[in-house]
Structure formats: C-alpha cells, structure tokens
Design an enzyme around this catalytic site. Sequence first.
Site, mmCIF file in Angstrom:
data_model
loop_
_atom_site.group_PDB
_atom_site.id
_atom_site.type_symbol
_atom_site.label_atom_id
_atom_site.label_comp_id
_atom_site.label_asym_id
_atom_site.label_seq_id
_atom_site.Cartn_x
_atom_site.Cartn_y
_atom_site.Cartn_z
ATOM 1 N N CYS A 175 -6.171 -9.022 3.310
ATOM 2 C CA CYS A 175 -7.459 -8.306 3.310
ATOM 3 C C CYS A 175 -8.652 -9.211 3.604
ATOM 4 O O CYS A 175 -9.266 -9.101 4.658
ATOM 5 C CB CYS A 175 -7.651 -7.598 1.974
ATOM 6 N N THR A 218 -2.073 -4.156 9.652
ATOM 7 C CA THR A 218 -3.037 -4.261 10.746
ATOM 8 C C THR A 218 -3.558 -5.706 10.747
ATOM 9 O O THR A 218 -4.681 -5.960 10.292
ATOM 10 C CB THR A 218 -4.194 -3.265 10.544
ATOM 11 N N LYS A 269 14.317 -3.733 3.580
ATOM 12 C CA LYS A 269 13.409 -3.246 2.533
ATOM 13 C C LYS A 269 13.895 -1.918 1.971
ATOM 14 O O LYS A 269 13.884 -1.701 0.753
ATOM 15 C CB LYS A 269 11.993 -3.102 3.129
ATOM 16 N N ARG A 305 0.968 -14.296 2.701
ATOM 17 C CA ARG A 305 0.261 -14.103 3.970
ATOM 18 C C ARG A 305 -1.122 -14.764 3.932
ATOM 19 O O ARG A 305 -1.889 -14.547 3.012
ATOM 20 C CB ARG A 305 0.102 -12.601 4.264
ATOM 21 N N ASP A 307 10.360 3.163 6.272
ATOM 22 C CA ASP A 307 9.989 1.810 6.705
ATOM 23 C C ASP A 307 10.968 1.372 7.787
ATOM 24 O O ASP A 307 12.165 1.676 7.708
ATOM 25 C CB ASP A 307 10.048 0.831 5.524
ATOM 26 N N VAL A 360 0.826 -1.209 0.000
ATOM 27 C CA VAL A 360 0.000 0.000 0.000
ATOM 28 C C VAL A 360 0.861 1.261 0.000
ATOM 29 O O VAL A 360 0.657 2.177 -0.807
ATOM 30 C CB VAL A 360 -0.958 -0.031 1.224
HETATM 31 N N1 LIG Z 1 -2.075 -5.556 0.552
HETATM 32 C C1 LIG Z 1 -3.207 -5.092 0.086
HETATM 33 O O1 LIG Z 1 -3.649 -5.508 -0.990
HETATM 34 C C2 LIG Z 1 -3.998 -4.023 0.827
HETATM 35 C C3 LIG Z 1 -5.053 -3.393 0.161
HETATM 36 C C4 LIG Z 1 -5.767 -2.404 0.813
HETATM 37 C C5 LIG Z 1 -5.461 -2.081 2.129
HETATM 38 N N2 LIG Z 1 -4.444 -2.731 2.777
HETATM 39 C C6 LIG Z 1 -4.143 -2.329 4.153
HETATM 40 O O2 LIG Z 1 -2.991 -1.487 4.125
HETATM 41 C C7 LIG Z 1 -2.199 -1.680 5.313
HETATM 42 C C8 LIG Z 1 -0.785 -2.052 4.908
HETATM 43 O O3 LIG Z 1 -0.807 -3.297 4.235
HETATM 44 P P1 LIG Z 1 0.344 -3.769 3.249
HETATM 45 O O4 LIG Z 1 -0.209 -4.891 2.480
HETATM 46 O O5 LIG Z 1 0.910 -2.597 2.525
HETATM 47 O O6 LIG Z 1 1.416 -4.301 4.274
HETATM 48 P P2 LIG Z 1 2.933 -4.713 3.936
HETATM 49 O O7 LIG Z 1 3.317 -5.731 4.928
HETATM 50 O O8 LIG Z 1 3.084 -4.998 2.488
HETATM 51 O O9 LIG Z 1 3.771 -3.391 4.211
HETATM 52 C C9 LIG Z 1 3.775 -2.727 5.414
HETATM 53 C C10 LIG Z 1 5.157 -2.178 5.670
HETATM 54 O O10 LIG Z 1 5.093 -1.434 6.897
HETATM 55 C C11 LIG Z 1 6.326 -1.601 7.561
HETATM 56 N N3 LIG Z 1 6.136 -1.229 8.956
HETATM 57 C C12 LIG Z 1 5.582 -1.941 9.966
HETATM 58 N N4 LIG Z 1 5.559 -1.201 11.096
HETATM 59 C C13 LIG Z 1 6.117 0.001 10.792
HETATM 60 C C14 LIG Z 1 6.362 1.182 11.516
HETATM 61 N N5 LIG Z 1 6.013 1.300 12.793
HETATM 62 N N6 LIG Z 1 6.954 2.217 10.891
HETATM 63 C C15 LIG Z 1 7.308 2.111 9.581
HETATM 64 N N7 LIG Z 1 7.082 1.023 8.838
HETATM 65 C C16 LIG Z 1 6.485 -0.012 9.432
HETATM 66 C C17 LIG Z 1 6.713 -3.038 7.323
HETATM 67 O O11 LIG Z 1 8.107 -3.228 7.473
HETATM 68 C C18 LIG Z 1 6.239 -3.237 5.872
HETATM 69 O O12 LIG Z 1 7.274 -3.004 4.946
HETATM 70 C C19 LIG Z 1 -2.928 -2.736 6.110
HETATM 71 O O13 LIG Z 1 -3.759 -2.109 7.055
HETATM 72 C C20 LIG Z 1 -3.771 -3.458 5.082
HETATM 73 O O14 LIG Z 1 -4.920 -4.031 5.641
HETATM 74 C C21 LIG Z 1 -3.693 -3.690 2.139
#
Ligand SMILES: NC(=O)c1ccc[n+]([C@@H]2O[C@H](COP(=O)([O-])OP(=O)(O)OC[C@H]3O[C@@H](n4cnc5c(N)ncnc54)[C@H](O)[C@@H]3O)[C@@H](O)[C@H]2O)c1
Length: 411
Positions: free
Chosen positions: A263, A90, A41, A331, A36, A17
């Site tokens: 999701c 989350t 990464k 995941r 990040d 995201v």
């Molecule tokens: N993956 C999807 O398709 C998708 C779609 C819509 C919404 N979302 C939502 O978006 C959010 C993020 O999901 P994602 O898939 O991008 O996750 P992800 O795991 O791909 O990426 C999240 C990143 O955040 C980093 N991170 C964790 N804690 C941190 C902190 N305190 N400070 C800085 N970086 C930190 C992690 O190292 C990781 O690289 C979630 O709430 C998810 O539900 C995801």
Amino acid sequence: MSRKIFKNVIVIGQGYVGLPLAVNAAKSGYKVYGFDISKEKIEQLKNGHSDSPDIKKSDLLRLQKKGKIEFTSTIPKLNEQSIIVIAVPTPLDANRKPDLSMLIKACELVARVIVDNSLVVSESTSYIGTLRDLIKPTIDKLSYAKDIMYAVAPERIDPGNTKWGMKNTPRVIAGLDDIATQMAVKFYSKFCNKIHIASKPEVAEAAKLFENTYRQVNIALVNELSNIADVIGFSTHETITAASTKPFGFMPFYPSIGVGGHCIPVDPSYLAFSAESAGTEAKFINLANLTNSAMPKIIAGRIEIFLDGNLSGKKIQIAGITYKPNISDIRESPALDLMKELKALGASVSWHDPFVTKYNDQQSSELNSEIDLGLIVTPHSQIDFSVWKVSGTKVLDLSANIINFGWPKFL
Ligand SMILES: NC(=O)c1ccc[n+]([C@@H]2O[C@H](COP(=O)([O-])OP(=O)(O)OC[C@H]3O[C@@H](n4cnc5c(N)ncnc54)[C@H](O)[C@@H]3O)[C@@H](O)[C@H]2O)c1
C-alpha cells in the site's frame, strides 16, 4: 424486483483483501465462491490455512463444511445474478508505473462468466477512473450480459490490526449509477457498520489513494526529521513526544528504515500517475518516495559509523524482515534493502523472522549473541529478545514501533 436479490458472491483473489471479504460475506449468509488463480493457495485454504492473520482456521473449515464458502481455482459459472468482487494485486512495474495486468486478466475472466443484472465491485486499489475507463469497458466488451452494475468499495484493511477491522472501519462506496451504489451499499452493510457514499467512483478511488499518500508523505517528513536530528544531535523520538503534547493540529508519525507492503510504497504512485496523465505534477509524492526509499542506504551508513566506521566482516543480525509486525508479507519490505546495503558495506548479515522461513535462498536463523550488532527492524510479538538481553549484545532499535524494548531508539 429480481435484480435486487443476490444470493451468490464470487470473490476474485483470495489474498489479504479478498479472503477476509469472502469470509465476512459467507458469515453474513451469502453463498461465497473464493476464486484464486493460485492452485496452491486454494489447496491451503481448503485445508484451513491462510496468510491473513485475522482469519481463523476454524472459521475456514466450518464455513466450508456448512457449504457457505467454496474455494476454487476455476472461476465458477453461475446461472443467476451475482455479486462479483475483484480483489487482485495492483502493483507497480519496473518503471514504478501502474501494472494493471492482473486486474485486466481478472476482468477478462469475469466477462466469461457474468450474467445479466450482476454487480461488479472493485476493491483493488488503482488510479482515478479505473472503474469507469478500464474495468467496465473491458468486461462489457467481452461479455454478452446485460445491465451489469459497477461500483468501487476500496478496501482499507490493515492486516493484523486488532482494533480496526472490516466491521468497524467505515467503507467508502460509489457506483457508476444510483442502482449500483444502492446494491453495493446493501451488500457491504451486512458486515460493515458504517458506509460513506461518495458521489462518484472517482472520488472513492481518489480517497483511497489520498489516505495512503497522507501516510507516505508524513512518514517521509518524519524520516527527514530523523536525518536532521542525526546531524544536529538530538532525539527524534523525544522530539515527537514533546510535539505530541500539543492537543490539536499535530499527529505523530515515527521514523523507520522506510515504507513497505502493498500500500504505502505503491498507492501514492498511482495518484502521481493520475496527476501526470492529467498533465500536472505530484511533487510531494515524488519527493516522499525518494526520501523513504533513500532510508535503507542512509541507515546503513549510520550503522557503519556506529560500528567504528567499518562494517567489513562484521556480523549483523536483523530481527524481523517483513514490512510490519505480526504478518508474513515481505512485499516492498525496506528490511530487504537494508540487508543489501549492509552487505554492500562488507557486513555479514543474517536474519531472524518467525513469519518467514526462507528469503533469497537464505533461511531464518535463531536469534544469537555471536554477533557484533543486533538490529530490531520488525518486532513481531513472538520474537523473544532474551538471548540478546541476557548476553548484553549490542542492539539498535530501528523500528517505527513505540514499544520500548530496552535498547536506544536509533532513528
Ligand atoms: N494488503 C493490504 O493491506 C491492502 C489493503 C487495502 C487494499 N489493498 C489492495 O487490494 C488489492 C489486493 O491486494 P492483496 O494484498 O489482497 O493482494 P494479495 O497478493 O494478498 O492477494 C491477491 C490474490 O489475487 C490472486 N490473483 C492474481 N490475479 C488473479 C486473477 N486474475 N484471478 C484470480 N486471482 C488472482 C493472487 O494469486 C493472490 O492470491 C490490491 O489492489 C491492494 O492494493 C491491499
């Protein structure tokens, strides 16, 4: 008015995201800091490598060279008002309840660097009321900054989807007050064609959860149909094709070995949590979770019957173990549960996935024909099935994918 001008954007979390958002904001003219906590990464991003299928290496390198984007594992301290977007995971905890530890940690980091008149936007999916009751109080309590604006703009990205991306997927936005809404709309309008303003953050948060719950419940329903079809003896896919001829009131969903990713198996439980916290029950959601999570065991049982009622010593190879085609995300992937169930029934299971090199100390193996059964679970477009085709290997197509690979749909 100075509070209306933002030049800098900090994106917290550079995953599926956060990274596309950072890139799109940088392309729109903002100076972006992609932060990040994972140093690994950040190093990869500096070299132009990412897991996001929609991000080009050339864009990452070009934007960095031009100074439009900076990847960092140290949260930047900016002296001027900035837009800070939170995009951290989350997930659910061991009891399948919201685990907001990463979101809280992100808020604590934001509080350390935020300055007056900044805008905080949450893109992380969470339970209803998270912006008002958790994000704002956490940041306000720990920072000295004044007049911080808060909004939510839940992300709807579908990594790998070539038709619907950030630009043409409408964005739902809501601020805690009008100015926050306006500022967030101004920001997202730079790279999203259509904005839908919700009257308050709780509506935007609920909409995000409901969209994915709609999918989760319908997938469970069609998985139930597949279980019924198996017992009675008819084809689920042919039934769906027939039902789809109705030009109104029906939308097809396809059976599968279950739901995966960050999701569909997760977000509905956040809605259920909101319901339970308010003293009511989310019966459909809980039932859909049970139905979908039971699928790997049910399918393993059906495969056992298909292989003469005995999997002991049988060699099975799975094609594709990520939760959906053409991405590397494993995941919550139900393929991993299917693998466990097949092994528990005595099968020797190998897997092939061009996007995953190693899982649980096991390596991806080349597709081979020295097996009793091949299973198409996640048909990445780069998997070449000719080995199985040429050798006449026994194959079952378990994917929700509607592409016909030439083998019978098993579900
Ligand atoms: N993956 C999807 O398709 C998708 C779609 C819509 C919404 N979302 C939502 O978006 C959010 C993020 O999901 P994602 O898939 O991008 O996750 P992800 O795991 O791909 O990426 C999240 C990143 O955040 C980093 N991170 C964790 N804690 C941190 C902190 N305190 N400070 C800085 N970086 C930190 C992690 O190292 C990781 O690289 C979630 O709430 C998810 O539900 C995801």
